[in-house]
Design a protein around this motif. Structure first.
Motif, PDB file in Angstrom:
ATOM      1  N   GLY A   1       0.780  -1.234   0.000  1.00 27.07           N
ATOM      2  CA  GLY A   1       0.000   0.000   0.000  1.00 27.07           C
ATOM      3  C   GLY A   1       0.807   1.277   0.000  1.00 27.07           C
ATOM      4  N   THR A   2       2.125   1.175  -0.034  1.00 25.56           N
ATOM      5  CA  THR A   2       2.973   2.371  -0.046  1.00 25.56           C
ATOM      6  C   THR A   2       3.363   2.693  -1.490  1.00 25.56           C
ATOM      7  OG1 THR A   2       5.105   1.223   0.078  1.00 25.56           O
ATOM      8  CG2 THR A   2       3.927   1.573   2.154  1.00 25.56           C
ATOM      9  N   PRO A   3       3.948   3.871  -1.730  1.00 26.44           N
ATOM     10  CA  PRO A   3       4.387   4.196  -3.097  1.00 26.44           C
ATOM     11  C   PRO A   3       5.423   3.224  -3.653  1.00 26.44           C
ATOM     12  CG  PRO A   3       4.265   6.172  -1.752  1.00 26.44           C
ATOM     13  CD  PRO A   3       4.062   5.026  -0.818  1.00 26.44           C
ATOM     14  N   LEU A   4       6.092   2.454  -2.789  1.00 33.33           N
ATOM     15  CA  LEU A   4       7.104   1.500  -3.242  1.00 33.33           C
ATOM     16  C   LEU A   4       6.524   0.116  -3.546  1.00 33.33           C
ATOM     17  CD1 LEU A   4      10.018   2.399  -0.781  1.00 33.33           C
ATOM     18  CD2 LEU A   4       9.708   3.135  -3.157  1.00 33.33           C
ATOM     19  N   ASP A   5       5.204  -0.018  -3.390  1.00 32.07           N
ATOM     20  CA  ASP A   5       4.550  -1.307  -3.623  1.00 32.07           C
ATOM     21  C   ASP A   5       4.259  -1.465  -5.114  1.00 32.07           C
ATOM     22  OD1 ASP A   5       3.095  -3.616  -3.631  1.00 32.07           O
ATOM     23  OD2 ASP A   5       1.421  -2.837  -2.442  1.00 32.07           O
ATOM     24  N   LEU A   6       5.155  -2.175  -5.819  1.00 31.49           N
ATOM     25  CA  LEU A   6       4.961  -2.369  -7.252  1.00 31.49           C
ATOM     26  C   LEU A   6       3.674  -3.136  -7.545  1.00 31.49           C
ATOM     27  CD1 LEU A   6       8.550  -3.274  -8.517  1.00 31.49           C
ATOM     28  CD2 LEU A   6       7.281  -1.159  -8.913  1.00 31.49           C
ATOM     29  N   PHE A   7       3.412  -4.170  -6.749  1.00 32.32           N
ATOM     30  CA  PHE A   7       2.224  -4.997  -6.980  1.00 32.32           C
ATOM     31  C   PHE A   7       0.949  -4.202  -6.707  1.00 32.32           C
ATOM     32  CE2 PHE A   7       5.596  -7.794  -5.205  1.00 32.32           C
ATOM     33  CZ  PHE A   7       5.904  -8.474  -6.365  1.00 32.32           C
ATOM     34  N   GLY A   8       1.020  -3.286  -5.747  1.00 29.33           N
ATOM     35  CA  GLY A   8      -0.166  -2.535  -5.360  1.00 29.33           C
ATOM     36  C   GLY A   8      -0.666  -1.570  -6.407  1.00 29.33           C
ATOM     37  N   ARG A   9       0.100  -1.353  -7.483  1.00 31.09           N
ATOM     38  CA  ARG A   9      -0.327  -0.416  -8.520  1.00 31.09           C
ATOM     39  C   ARG A   9      -1.241  -1.054  -9.558  1.00 31.09           C
ATOM     40  NH1 ARG A   9       5.636   2.280  -9.764  1.00 31.09           N
ATOM     41  NH2 ARG A   9       6.073   2.947  -7.617  1.00 31.09           N
ATOM     42  N   THR A  10      -1.348  -2.382  -9.535  1.00 32.51           N
ATOM     43  CA  THR A  10      -2.192  -3.045 -10.531  1.00 32.51           C
ATOM     44  C   THR A  10      -3.661  -2.737 -10.255  1.00 32.51           C
ATOM     45  OG1 THR A  10      -2.398  -5.084  -9.239  1.00 32.51           O
ATOM     46  CG2 THR A  10      -0.523  -4.922 -10.743  1.00 32.51           C
TER      47      THR A  10
END
Length: 676
Positions: free
Chosen positions: A578-587
């Protein structure tokens, strides 16, 4: 038109139908199912010597337009060789091939080469068919209970697993045919286990104790006398119902008694209804009909609760005459594959048998669970039932003859003899099996405190204590509102406690990695398998998975044991969730999952705003909607769409019920993501 044609039918007359269709210029595709057995009526050998190459040459000689061979091993070498130019395709291409063939005018043939699944299992037990050291296992916590594995495989070895977190799926290893198509379900919960073997949970001390106790049992009475005694054995195909009837008949033969046996198998190769009508008398003149008539059964031996409680079986029983011994370990039927939330109505089947015969005439025993817990494998449950009925004085043949019949049968002799003895022991001393049965927590109603305790532990492991505290605070608020606005009623707080946790702990890459590498999962594997085995993972990682050109869905592939260290590393990166560094969370999928948390709370808040004792049921229904949201990827997308439709319907009913109550502000167009 598509027409299925078994190899046995093809041999005795089906080829003539193909010849007639060619002559008539029909637009039809014949799917010749080469399963190497007469599957419809119990797995007999085909009366003929035709091979796959023979069939291919014959249909080609009949001038069909196109012939395609489909098999799970398209590179297989056939003795004598295949006709030149015969097209060979893997089983996964079946639907694509059917679409191709439907566009061809005239007659086409698709030869589907695969041994009948149940026959394959039988031959493996006899050691006459290769038995690959490969099995599928479902991680129950990663499973969403969506049922996509059943959709892909139509396999009745995918069974329900009731857990404190809802209904999941499991693979019944004792009936699994090692087809592996279940792993094609779009879900990361399936792991591939190679090597090792199934662990027999019975230990030497336990088995020795059982054997000692069996040896001390008193000799039972015998039923029937010299007059005819009628036993109806009912169960499902592939579980040994016909064999059980044959054992009784052979025992009668050994004792010099007369026996009539009528097996009714029909479309019963696996999980269809099977009956064995067994009539035994001192003299053949006492036996007048092979089929047991209405009200004529002296014993109903129910190997399966659904069959024993059905109209056909109950039509043969009569109060005051019939006694019943029934395995109440309910086996899911094919309907479960189509309706994953089906209510198995176990109590209804039990009630129907009890009401006809009376409680005193019916013995309901958890045969499958007892045998599995005591002896390590439930496949001998029917022998257990025979032993139970024997010790209860309900069989017209004696123990020595039954033992001799089992030895003559020559299949798992010691296991069946021990299960038979265990049935006698449990009938004589019912409390003996209690300590071997594991309590089924998944079927018990949980209190709010129990739900909270499990979910708080879960959410703390999922993210952290602060995340779990936010969950607890909200559930407590709902519980307080329910007590104030709908006094004396319950269920809303429990529904929110279960469903909010489900949404908050959405299964992203970090969570799946944690579940697949957890100590709990390793213990579960060790309980199921022993020896030197390895675990591979069947995944379709969203960021790297190839896409199906037709559907656009990710394609799963198998990753070997080398992936485990990477999964361990990934699960430790959950702080990025859930942070800006969460690549998976951007999908889009992850953003939608976070959005659902806020939508759900909005919907519950709006419903509680108009909560009254009269509207309580509707509000609980809204709170339970996330139960419909299951699966991964496109499977979950479909379930979310259905849940949103249901939400709109329930909100409309709630508004009508409360006469102009405020509507929820939840929409699919302007959702808000829940911050983590």
């Amino acid at each position: 038109m598509f027409q299925n044609l078994g190899d046995g039918t093809y041999f005795h007359s089906g080829l003539l139908a193909i010849r007639a269709a060619v002559a008539a210029g029909s637009n039809i595709t014949y799917k010749i199912l080469y399963n190497d057995a007469v599957a419809m009526t119990g797995g007999q050998a085909v009366d003929g010597t035709l091979t796959v190459p023979d069939i291919a040459r014959q249909v080609a000689a009949e001038n069909v337009g196109r012939v395609v061979l489909v098999s799970d091993d398209p590179d297989r070498v056939y003795p004598g060789g295949l006709p030149d130019g015969l097209e060979r395709r893997p089983r996964n291409d079946l639907v694509a091939i059917e679409k191709e063939l439907r566009e061809i005018s005239g007659v086409t043939v698709l030869i589907y080469d695969q041994v009948c699944a149940a026959e394959k299992r039988r031959r493996r037990k006899r050691g006459t068919f290769p038995d690959p050291a490969k099995r599928m296992y479902i991680n129950p916590m990663a499973c969403e209970g969506c049922g996509d594995c059943s959709v892909q495989s139509n396999c009745v070895s995918i069974v329900p697993l009731e857990t404190p977190f809802g209904r999941k799926r499991a693979v019944d290893q004792s009936s699994c045919n090692k087809d592996y198509s279940c792993a094609e379900g779009f879900c990361p919960s399936f792991v591939t286990v190679r090597g090792g073997g199934l662990r027999k949970r019975s230990d030497g001390d336990k088995t020795a104790e059982i054997d000692r106790r069996i040896a001390d049992l008193p000799e039972p009475d015998r039923a029937g006398g010299d007059s005819a005694y009628h036993t109806l054995i009912g169960g499902i195909g592939g579980t040994g119902v016909v064999t059980t009837g044959a054992l009784l008949g052979m025992a009668a033969h050994i004792e010099g008694r007369a026996a009539n046996i009528l097996d009714i198998t029909g479309l019963s190769q696996k999980n269809g209804t099977v009956f064995s009508h067994v009539s035994i008398a001192a003299d053949a003149s006492e036996l007048h009909s092979a089929r047991i008539g209405a009200g004529e059964a002296d014993l109903l031996l129910g190997c399966d609760l659904v069959v024993a409680g059905g109209a056909e079986a109950l039509g043969t029983v009569a109060r005051g005459r019939t006694r019943a011994v029934v395995n109440n370990s309910l086996v899911p039927t094919y309907a479960f594959q189509q309706s994953p939330d089906i209510d198995f109505r176990q109590r209804d089947f039990i009630r129907s048998i009890d009401s006809l015969l009376g409680d005193d005439a019916v013995a309901m025993i958890a045969a499958s669970r007892i045998v599995s817990a005591c002896l390590g494998d439930k496949v001998t449950a029917n022998s257990f039932l025979l032993g139970y009925a024997c010790q209860a004085g309900l069989l017209p043949v004696g123990i020595p003859a039954l033992h001799a019949a089992m030895r003559l049968n020559g299949v798992s002799v010691e296991a069946n003899l021990r299960a038979f003895g265990l049935g006698r022991l449990v009938q004589h001393e019912p409390s003996f099996a209690d300590r071997f049965e594991r309590p089924d927590e998944g079927t018990r109603q949980q209190t709010l405190d129990e739900i909270l305790q499990r979910r708080v532990e879960w959410l703390t492991e999922y993210q952290d204590a602060a995340y779990a505290e936010r969950y607890t605070d909200y559930v407590r608020q709902v519980a307080s509102a329910e007590r104030a606005l709908a006094p004396g009623q319950s269920g809303l707080a429990e529904a929110v406690a279960s469903n909010l946790a489900k949404l908050m702990a959405y299964k992203d890459e970090y969570e799946v990695a944690r579940l697949l590498t957890s100590d709990t999962f390793r213990r579960q594997l060790d309980e199921q398998f022993d020896g030197d085995y390895t675990v591979s993972y069947n995944l379709a990682p969203p960021l790297i998975a190839a896409r199906d050109p037709e559907t656009g869905h990710g394609i799963k592939r198998e990753f070997g044991p080398w992936l485990r260290p990477l999964l361990v590393l990934l699960q430790h990166l959950k702080f990025l969730r859930g942070t800006p560094l969460d690549l998976f969370g951007r999908t889009a999928e992850r953003r939608n999952e976070r959005r659902l948390i806020g939508e759900y709370r909005q919907a519950v808040d709006a419903a509680i705003a108009v909560l009254t004792p009269d509207s309580h049921e509707l509000v609980v229904a809204i709170a339970n909607l996330p139960e419909q949201i299951r699966g991964y990827g496109h499977v979950k997308e479909r379930s979310i769409a259905r849940a949103r439709t249901s939400l709109a319907d329930l909100q409309a009913k709630l508004a009508a019920n409360t006469k102009g109550a405020p509507k929820s502000q939840v929409t699919a167009d302007e959702p808000q993501e829940e911050p983590l």
